[in-house]
Design a protein around this motif. Sequence first.
Motif, PDB file in Angstrom:
ATOM      1  N   ARG A  19      36.175  55.500   3.208  1.00 44.94           N
ATOM      2  CA  ARG A  19      36.327  55.852   4.629  1.00 44.94           C
ATOM      3  C   ARG A  19      35.386  56.987   5.005  1.00 44.94           C
ATOM      4  NH1 ARG A  19      41.926  55.593   3.508  1.00 44.94           N
ATOM      5  NH2 ARG A  19      42.071  57.851   3.784  1.00 44.94           N
ATOM      6  N   ALA A  20      35.283  57.980   4.124  1.00 42.29           N
ATOM      7  CA  ALA A  20      34.409  59.117   4.414  1.00 42.29           C
ATOM      8  C   ALA A  20      32.943  58.686   4.449  1.00 42.29           C
ATOM      9  CB  ALA A  20      34.608  60.204   3.366  1.00 42.29           C
ATOM     10  N   ILE A  21      32.553  57.834   3.505  1.00 43.85           N
ATOM     11  CA  ILE A  21      31.177  57.335   3.475  1.00 43.85           C
ATOM     12  C   ILE A  21      30.879  56.558   4.748  1.00 43.85           C
ATOM     13  CG2 ILE A  21      29.631  55.688   2.342  1.00 43.85           C
ATOM     14  CD1 ILE A  21      30.951  56.529  -0.317  1.00 43.85           C
ATOM     15  N   TRP A  22      31.808  55.690   5.155  1.00 48.91           N
ATOM     16  CA  TRP A  22      31.587  54.891   6.359  1.00 48.91           C
ATOM     17  C   TRP A  22      31.455  55.764   7.605  1.00 48.91           C
ATOM     18  CZ3 TRP A  22      29.613  50.846   8.273  1.00 48.91           C
ATOM     19  CH2 TRP A  22      29.881  50.478   9.599  1.00 48.91           C
ATOM     20  N   ARG A  23      32.316  56.777   7.743  1.00 54.41           N
ATOM     21  CA  ARG A  23      32.249  57.645   8.922  1.00 54.41           C
ATOM     22  C   ARG A  23      30.879  58.310   9.026  1.00 54.41           C
ATOM     23  NH1 ARG A  23      37.629  58.978   7.502  1.00 54.41           N
ATOM     24  NH2 ARG A  23      36.895  60.825   6.382  1.00 54.41           N
ATOM     25  N   LEU A  24      30.368  58.769   7.913  1.00 49.95           N
ATOM     26  CA  LEU A  24      29.068  59.437   7.921  1.00 49.95           C
ATOM     27  C   LEU A  24      27.931  58.447   8.155  1.00 49.95           C
ATOM     28  CD1 LEU A  24      29.727  61.834   4.916  1.00 49.95           C
ATOM     29  CD2 LEU A  24      29.346  62.545   7.289  1.00 49.95           C
ATOM     30  N   ARG A  25      27.975  57.336   7.441  1.00 50.14           N
ATOM     31  CA  ARG A  25      26.922  56.333   7.573  1.00 50.14           C
ATOM     32  C   ARG A  25      26.838  55.791   8.993  1.00 50.14           C
ATOM     33  NH1 ARG A  25      27.099  50.139   5.330  1.00 50.14           N
ATOM     34  NH2 ARG A  25      24.998  49.541   5.969  1.00 50.14           N
ATOM     35  N   SER A  26      27.975  55.499   9.583  1.00 49.74           N
ATOM     36  CA  SER A  26      27.992  54.881  10.904  1.00 49.74           C
ATOM     37  C   SER A  26      27.455  55.806  11.984  1.00 49.74           C
ATOM     38  CB  SER A  26      29.413  54.435  11.262  1.00 49.74           C
ATOM     39  OG  SER A  26      30.281  55.551  11.381  1.00 49.74           O
ATOM     40  N   ARG A  27      27.366  57.086  11.695  1.00 51.38           N
ATOM     41  CA  ARG A  27      26.839  58.061  12.651  1.00 51.38           C
ATOM     42  C   ARG A  27      25.440  58.552  12.281  1.00 51.38           C
ATOM     43  NH1 ARG A  27      31.945  57.609  12.680  1.00 51.38           N
ATOM     44  NH2 ARG A  27      33.256  58.106  14.463  1.00 51.38           N
ATOM     45  N   GLY A  28      24.843  57.911  11.282  1.00 48.95           N
ATOM     46  CA  GLY A  28      23.482  58.257  10.907  1.00 48.95           C
ATOM     47  C   GLY A  28      23.369  59.452   9.979  1.00 48.95           C
ATOM     48  N   CYS A  29      24.447  59.823   9.307  1.00 50.17           N
ATOM     49  CA  CYS A  29      24.422  60.961   8.371  1.00 50.17           C
ATOM     50  C   CYS A  29      24.296  60.426   6.940  1.00 50.17           C
ATOM     51  CB  CYS A  29      25.682  61.805   8.531  1.00 50.17           C
ATOM     52  SG  CYS A  29      25.929  62.458  10.201  1.00 50.17           S
ATOM     53  N   TRP A  30      23.181  59.756   6.658  1.00 51.70           N
ATOM     54  CA  TRP A  30      23.025  59.066   5.378  1.00 51.70           C
ATOM     55  C   TRP A  30      22.962  60.026   4.199  1.00 51.70           C
ATOM     56  CZ3 TRP A  30      20.176  57.472   9.724  1.00 51.70           C
ATOM     57  CH2 TRP A  30      20.552  56.212  10.241  1.00 51.70           C
ATOM     58  N   GLU A  31      22.279  61.146   4.366  1.00 53.40           N
ATOM     59  CA  GLU A  31      22.173  62.097   3.254  1.00 53.40           C
ATOM     60  C   GLU A  31      23.543  62.660   2.884  1.00 53.40           C
ATOM     61  OE1 GLU A  31      18.223  64.467   2.850  1.00 53.40           O
ATOM     62  OE2 GLU A  31      18.745  64.465   4.977  1.00 53.40           O
ATOM     63  N   ASP A  32      24.360  62.980   3.881  1.00 50.77           N
ATOM     64  CA  ASP A  32      25.704  63.498   3.605  1.00 50.77           C
ATOM     65  C   ASP A  32      26.558  62.440   2.923  1.00 50.77           C
ATOM     66  OD1 ASP A  32      25.045  65.908   4.781  1.00 50.77           O
ATOM     67  OD2 ASP A  32      25.844  65.361   6.745  1.00 50.77           O
ATOM     68  N   ALA A  33      26.416  61.184   3.367  1.00 48.25           N
ATOM     69  CA  ALA A  33      27.169  60.098   2.731  1.00 48.25           C
ATOM     70  C   ALA A  33      26.733  59.919   1.282  1.00 48.25           C
ATOM     71  CB  ALA A  33      26.970  58.806   3.510  1.00 48.25           C
ATOM     72  N   ALA A  34      25.413  59.968   1.047  1.00 48.33           N
ATOM     73  CA  ALA A  34      24.897  59.827  -0.317  1.00 48.33           C
ATOM     74  C   ALA A  34      25.369  60.962  -1.207  1.00 48.33           C
ATOM     75  CB  ALA A  34      23.370  59.770  -0.285  1.00 48.33           C
ATOM     76  N   ALA A  35      25.516  62.155  -0.644  1.00 52.11           N
ATOM     77  CA  ALA A  35      25.961  63.305  -1.426  1.00 52.11           C
ATOM     78  C   ALA A  35      27.381  63.111  -1.946  1.00 52.11           C
ATOM     79  CB  ALA A  35      25.879  64.578  -0.587  1.00 52.11           C
ATOM     80  N   LEU A  36      28.207  62.381  -1.202  1.00 53.57           N
ATOM     81  CA  LEU A  36      29.568  62.114  -1.671  1.00 53.57           C
ATOM     82  C   LEU A  36      29.573  61.234  -2.911  1.00 53.57           C
ATOM     83  CD1 LEU A  36      31.491  61.450   1.680  1.00 53.57           C
ATOM     84  CD2 LEU A  36      31.396  63.567   0.342  1.00 53.57           C
ATOM     85  N   LEU A  37      28.567  60.391  -3.044  1.00 52.02           N
ATOM     86  CA  LEU A  37      28.490  59.490  -4.199  1.00 52.02           C
ATOM     87  C   LEU A  37      27.798  60.125  -5.400  1.00 52.02           C
ATOM     88  CD1 LEU A  37      27.584  56.141  -2.427  1.00 52.02           C
ATOM     89  CD2 LEU A  37      29.599  56.530  -3.848  1.00 52.02           C
ATOM     90  N   GLU A  38      27.007  61.147  -5.154  1.00 54.48           N
ATOM     91  CA  GLU A  38      26.182  61.701  -6.240  1.00 54.48           C
ATOM     92  C   GLU A  38      26.981  62.122  -7.474  1.00 54.48           C
ATOM     93  OE1 GLU A  38      22.243  64.538  -6.675  1.00 54.48           O
ATOM     94  OE2 GLU A  38      23.423  64.580  -4.829  1.00 54.48           O
ATOM     95  N   PRO A  39      28.154  62.754  -7.335  1.00 50.89           N
ATOM     96  CA  PRO A  39      28.905  63.132  -8.547  1.00 50.89           C
ATOM     97  C   PRO A  39      29.325  61.942  -9.399  1.00 50.89           C
ATOM     98  CG  PRO A  39      29.742  64.307  -6.620  1.00 50.89           C
ATOM     99  CD  PRO A  39      28.825  63.242  -6.118  1.00 50.89           C
ATOM    100  N   HIS A  40      29.396  60.754  -8.803  1.00 49.53           N
ATOM    101  CA  HIS A  40      29.861  59.561  -9.522  1.00 49.53           C
ATOM    102  C   HIS A  40      28.728  58.793 -10.208  1.00 49.53           C
ATOM    103  CE1 HIS A  40      33.802  59.985  -7.564  1.00 49.53           C
ATOM    104  NE2 HIS A  40      33.135  60.215  -6.456  1.00 49.53           N
ATOM    105  N   THR A  41      27.490  59.069  -9.825  1.00 46.97           N
ATOM    106  CA  THR A  41      26.387  58.221 -10.297  1.00 46.97           C
ATOM    107  C   THR A  41      26.119  58.287 -11.803  1.00 46.97           C
ATOM    108  OG1 THR A  41      24.768  59.949  -9.699  1.00 46.97           O
ATOM    109  CG2 THR A  41      25.241  58.240  -8.053  1.00 46.97           C
ATOM    110  N   PRO A  42      26.353  59.418 -12.499  1.00 49.08           N
ATOM    111  CA  PRO A  42      26.066  59.408 -13.943  1.00 49.08           C
ATOM    112  C   PRO A  42      26.911  58.419 -14.741  1.00 49.08           C
ATOM    113  CG  PRO A  42      26.200  61.668 -13.130  1.00 49.08           C
ATOM    114  CD  PRO A  42      26.709  60.779 -12.037  1.00 49.08           C
ATOM    115  N   ASP A  43      28.150  58.171 -14.292  1.00 55.34           N
ATOM    116  CA  ASP A  43      29.074  57.328 -15.055  1.00 55.34           C
ATOM    117  C   ASP A  43      29.344  55.968 -14.420  1.00 55.34           C
ATOM    118  OD1 ASP A  43      29.508  59.432 -16.939  1.00 55.34           O
ATOM    119  OD2 ASP A  43      30.827  60.383 -15.471  1.00 55.34           O
ATOM    120  N   HIS A  44      28.851  55.763 -13.203  1.00 58.89           N
ATOM    121  CA  HIS A  44      29.161  54.530 -12.482  1.00 58.89           C
ATOM    122  C   HIS A  44      27.892  53.930 -11.896  1.00 58.89           C
ATOM    123  CE1 HIS A  44      33.516  55.172 -12.738  1.00 58.89           C
ATOM    124  NE2 HIS A  44      33.254  56.439 -12.515  1.00 58.89           N
TER     125      HIS A  44
END
Length: 255
Positions: A19-44
């Motif tokens: 939900r948080a990623i969608w809210r940011l993405r839908s408003r053009g805040c792609w970098e902020d949305a990507a930052a939410l995923l960054e902690p997960h990328t090493p293991d996922h």
Amino acid sequence: MSRSVRLDPHDDDNSPLSRAIWRLRSRGCWEDAAALLEPHTPDHPTAAVQRAALLVERCMFTTEGWAGAEDALRQAEAAAQDDEDRGMAACERGQLAYASTVLGVRDRADEARAALGRAAALLAPGARGRAVLDFRRGLLAEHLSDHPQSARAAYRRAHAGAAAHGNRLLCSFTWRHLAGLALRDGELAEARHGFTESLRIREELGFLVGMAPALAALADAQPDPEASRLRDEARRLFQLLGGIPAWLGDHLSPA
């Protein structure tokens, strides 16, 4: 985090992160949305691909951020553990190369075709990402190869796949591009129907950054004064978002 986490709003994925990623993405805040995923990328690996997809989309809408998208793609490719991960990473690489080419940044058409071909070899026919791949192959056929019939067939496959998997946002894109081909052929009624459906879905989903293009596209298939009203609304949203998507500006400039 699991494969059920999606970048698009789906009824079967209502997690706080999505939900948080969608809210940011839908408003053009792609970098902020990507930052939410960054902690997960090493293991996922899926998170790495999703983060890359957000940054690739940013390039398409803003014509900026190419280096960041390339870096995220390399991370996703390195993290991939199976054919689905590798296929989706290849699909995003193809989209980035396509965006660079169609926006006039650098001609990477051959890279786009090769990457999407690699994705097609890796993704199973029924995979969820296959509809996205079909749509992007349609974009290449229409805008880089000027093969409207091939593009129409690819968009229809993508539309069927998106509907089957409940990906309404992708349906809004397929409706719009099928309508664009209909308009090109002079089929005004079909074009208006497709553009109207695309706009309706984006309104329902709250995909704010996609509203101005949808309004402008529908305006192209309408007579005045309705066309002028739609373009005025598109221009207002475009300005509200700080000129996003960047490629729409010329289309909305007063004659």
